[in-house]
Design a protein around this motif. Structure first.
Motif, PDB file in Angstrom:
ATOM      1  N   ASN A  95      -7.532   1.740   5.520  1.00  0.00           N
ATOM      2  CA  ASN A  95      -6.929   1.511   4.208  1.00  0.00           C
ATOM      3  C   ASN A  95      -7.780   2.074   3.079  1.00  0.00           C
ATOM      4  OD1 ASN A  95      -4.739   0.219   5.323  1.00  0.00           O
ATOM      5  ND2 ASN A  95      -5.477  -1.852   4.912  1.00  0.00           N
ATOM      6  N   LYS A  98      -7.211   5.810   2.468  1.00  0.00           N
ATOM      7  CA  LYS A  98      -5.877   6.281   2.103  1.00  0.00           C
ATOM      8  C   LYS A  98      -5.877   6.833   0.679  1.00  0.00           C
ATOM      9  CE  LYS A  98      -3.138   3.182   5.054  1.00  0.00           C
ATOM     10  NZ  LYS A  98      -2.521   4.240   5.875  1.00  0.00           N
ATOM     11  N   HIS A  99      -5.244   7.977   0.508  1.00  0.00           N
ATOM     12  CA  HIS A  99      -5.062   8.558  -0.820  1.00  0.00           C
ATOM     13  C   HIS A  99      -3.670   8.278  -1.373  1.00  0.00           C
ATOM     14  CE1 HIS A  99      -8.799  10.946  -1.143  1.00  0.00           C
ATOM     15  NE2 HIS A  99      -8.721  11.021   0.177  1.00  0.00           N
ATOM     16  N   LYS A 100      -2.702   8.090  -0.488  1.00  0.00           N
ATOM     17  CA  LYS A 100      -1.336   7.899  -0.955  1.00  0.00           C
ATOM     18  C   LYS A 100      -1.152   6.482  -1.513  1.00  0.00           C
ATOM     19  CE  LYS A 100      -0.110   7.173   3.893  1.00  0.00           C
ATOM     20  NZ  LYS A 100       0.735   7.648   5.007  1.00  0.00           N
ATOM     21  N   PRO A 101      -0.322   6.344  -2.518  1.00  0.00           N
ATOM     22  CA  PRO A 101      -0.151   5.036  -3.177  1.00  0.00           C
ATOM     23  C   PRO A 101       0.848   4.145  -2.439  1.00  0.00           C
ATOM     24  CG  PRO A 101       1.150   6.684  -4.308  1.00  0.00           C
ATOM     25  CD  PRO A 101       0.417   7.419  -3.216  1.00  0.00           C
ATOM     26  N   THR A 102       0.582   3.863  -1.193  1.00  0.00           N
ATOM     27  CA  THR A 102       1.464   3.009  -0.404  1.00  0.00           C
ATOM     28  C   THR A 102       0.850   1.628  -0.243  1.00  0.00           C
ATOM     29  OG1 THR A 102       0.422   3.814   1.634  1.00  0.00           O
ATOM     30  CG2 THR A 102       2.405   4.944   0.893  1.00  0.00           C
ATOM     31  N   THR A 103       1.687   0.675   0.139  1.00  0.00           N
ATOM     32  CA  THR A 103       1.215  -0.682   0.366  1.00  0.00           C
ATOM     33  C   THR A 103       0.272  -0.698   1.566  1.00  0.00           C
ATOM     34  OG1 THR A 103       3.232  -1.623  -0.538  1.00  0.00           O
ATOM     35  CG2 THR A 103       1.919  -3.035   0.896  1.00  0.00           C
ATOM     36  N   ARG A 104      -0.905  -1.292   1.393  1.00  0.00           N
ATOM     37  CA  ARG A 104      -1.889  -1.361   2.477  1.00  0.00           C
ATOM     38  C   ARG A 104      -1.530  -2.493   3.441  1.00  0.00           C
ATOM     39  NH1 ARG A 104      -2.551   2.914  -0.493  1.00  0.00           N
ATOM     40  NH2 ARG A 104      -4.682   3.564  -0.977  1.00  0.00           N
ATOM     41  N   SER A 231       0.268  -4.679  -2.558  1.00  0.00           N
ATOM     42  CA  SER A 231       0.631  -3.439  -3.255  1.00  0.00           C
ATOM     43  C   SER A 231      -0.463  -2.980  -4.200  1.00  0.00           C
ATOM     44  CB  SER A 231       1.933  -3.636  -4.039  1.00  0.00           C
ATOM     45  OG  SER A 231       1.729  -4.525  -5.126  1.00  0.00           O
ATOM     46  N   HIS A 233      -3.449  -1.862  -3.499  1.00  0.00           N
ATOM     47  CA  HIS A 233      -4.375  -0.920  -2.885  1.00  0.00           C
ATOM     48  C   HIS A 233      -5.649  -1.588  -2.381  1.00  0.00           C
ATOM     49  CE1 HIS A 233      -2.363   2.534  -5.367  1.00  0.00           C
ATOM     50  NE2 HIS A 233      -1.539   1.910  -4.541  1.00  0.00           N
ATOM     51  N   THR A 280       9.621  -3.132  -0.187  1.00  0.00           N
ATOM     52  CA  THR A 280       8.922  -2.643   0.997  1.00  0.00           C
ATOM     53  C   THR A 280       8.595  -3.809   1.916  1.00  0.00           C
ATOM     54  OG1 THR A 280       7.893  -0.944  -0.372  1.00  0.00           O
ATOM     55  CG2 THR A 280       6.940  -1.304   1.794  1.00  0.00           C
TER      56      THR A 280
END
Length: 427
Positions: A95, A98-104, A231, A233, A280
């Motif tokens: 986690n 991660k660079h993408k702004p997705t839910t961890r 959400s 990060h 999500t």
């Protein structure tokens, strides 16, 4: 000064008395615990003859050092905690990269009381923080120019006993020392989001999460808030006793292929919900930290190996190799503790103190039979009934001890009586 006295004097000054109590529930306390958690120096191992050659003052100091050593036994890795460590370390590291702004994805650590859930999780988080800070040269890579935001890679928070969305937010903000007076719930949620970002927090640990009771509406709203934190990060790690039985997963669906629990969007309660997060599905991995078992040769070997590690840490003057691992001792200790590492530590610690006080200077079944494991005043934060394990009843194990009322054997089946011919043949 003779050699044993010199060996004792090298570590007898700053070794014993602890400083101010460390509270990991705030950033300064967590940082202090993380940086000092492995600094304790155990007492040197002396034989009875070497101890007798010490001066009276040095004997007193050495006894004090030995008591401190037994009160600070190193927490050993077990096969069960190793599984938790592998999963938690993998999840946190993945986690954080991660660079993408997705839910961890989050993690739930379940198990009974006194099985080392909190210490295992905190040790993994602290080791990750050590590595992460070294990677960034102890600096916040996302710091705002012209500011000196506190860098807090890990935030450790105790779930409030009376949990509401506001009290959970306030507990998180208290970790950072942020002011939250006279804030509305949306303002508190915004302040939590801001604090997590400004302090570059990668891991948020919420301990004793099963204090949330799902029959209370406020607790349901608090759980909704906890899910919305995913959400932000950060890796949310929830720790609790008996999570599958607590009702926290009531709205979840277990995926047998992945072992993950999937949560649908929140549709009830009055809590503030992050709009993006509610669209999500939330995913948690559930991992259980079980006690030792004593059924198979592999399980028995793991238990004996754990006892050997404890035996190496003891500083009793008449201790012999195999004191905890030979004869009936492994089975006896398992029966007294049900394989729960916290109860084992309590029994060994109290037994070692009694062995020093009485001059026995070794642990035996007879000595441990005099020790009652009591959890009436446990060290650390207050525990609820669900968070305190049941202590196994102590059974008499010495020949001279009373074993209670004898069992009625009138109706026992002793087999068919021998025939006359068989009786003559035996004579």
């Amino acid at each position: 000064m003779n050699e044993p006295e010199q060996r004792t004097s090298e570590v007898c000054l700053p070794f014993v008395l602890p400083g101010a109590a460390i509270a990991r529930e705030n950033a300064a306390g967590w940082s202090r615990w993380r940086t000092t958690r492995h600094t304790f120096t155990p007492a040197p191992s002396l034989s009875l003859q070497e101890f007798r050659r010490l001066s009276p003052r040095r004997r007193t100091l050495h006894d004090l050092h030995r008591s401190a050593t037994h009160a600070n036994l190193v927490i050993q890795e077990t096969p069960m905690s190793a599984a938790v460590t592998r999963l938690m370390w993998s999840r946190i590291r993945s986690n954080a990269l991660k660079h993408k702004p997705t839910t961890r994805a989050g993690l739930m650590i379940s198990g009974g009381g006194y099985q080392g859930k909190t210490e295992t999780a905190c040790e993994v988080a602290a080791a990750f923080e050590d590595q992460w800070l070294a990677l960034h040269h102890q600096l916040n890579p996302d710091a705002v120019p012209g500011t000196r935001d506190l860098l807090a890679t890990v935030a450790y928070v105790q779930t409030p006993v009376t949990a509401t969305p506001k009290s959970v937010c306030e507990a998180v903000l208290d970790f950072y020392g942020a002011d939250h007076r006279k804030m509305t719930l949306p303002q508190l949620v915004h302040a939590v989001r801001t604090s997590l970002y400004d302090h570059a927090t990668k891991v948020l640990i919420l301990d004793d999460i099963t204090r949330l009771k799902m029959h209370r509406e406020a607790d349901q709203d608090a759980l909704d808030l906890v899910r919305s934190l995913m959400s932000m990060h950060v890796t949310v790690v929830l720790i609790g006793v008996g999570i599958p039985q607590s009702g926290l997963l009531r709205e979840g669906r277990h995926d047998p292929r992945t072992g993950a629990w999937t949560f649908s969007s929140t549709r009830r309660g009055k809590s503030y919900n992050d709009e993006a997060a509610t669209q999500t599905e939330r995913r948690f991995d559930l991992v259980t930290l079980d006690p030792f078992r004593y059924d198979t040769p592999q399980q028995i070997a793991a238990w004996v190996n754990h006892l050997a590690g404890i035996e190496d840490q003891l500083r009793l003057l008449r201790a012999q190799p195999g004191m905890l691992t030979d004869g009936p001792m492994p089975e006896y200790l398992f029966r007294r503790t049900s394989g729960i590492v916290g109860l084992l530590e309590r029994l060994i610690e109290d037994g070692a103190a009694h062995a020093i006080d009485t001059g026995e200077e070794r642990l035996s079944v007879d000595l441990l039979d005099t020790i009652d494991i009591t959890l009436a005043n446990p060290v650390g934060p207050a525990r609820t009934l669900e968070e305190t394990p049941a202590v196994p009843a102590k059974q008499a194990s010495s020949p001279g001890r009373s074993r209670g009322k004898a069992r009625n054997t009138v109706f026992d089946d002793r087999g068919s009586p021998a025939s006359a011919s068989a009786t003559r043949g035996m004579s």
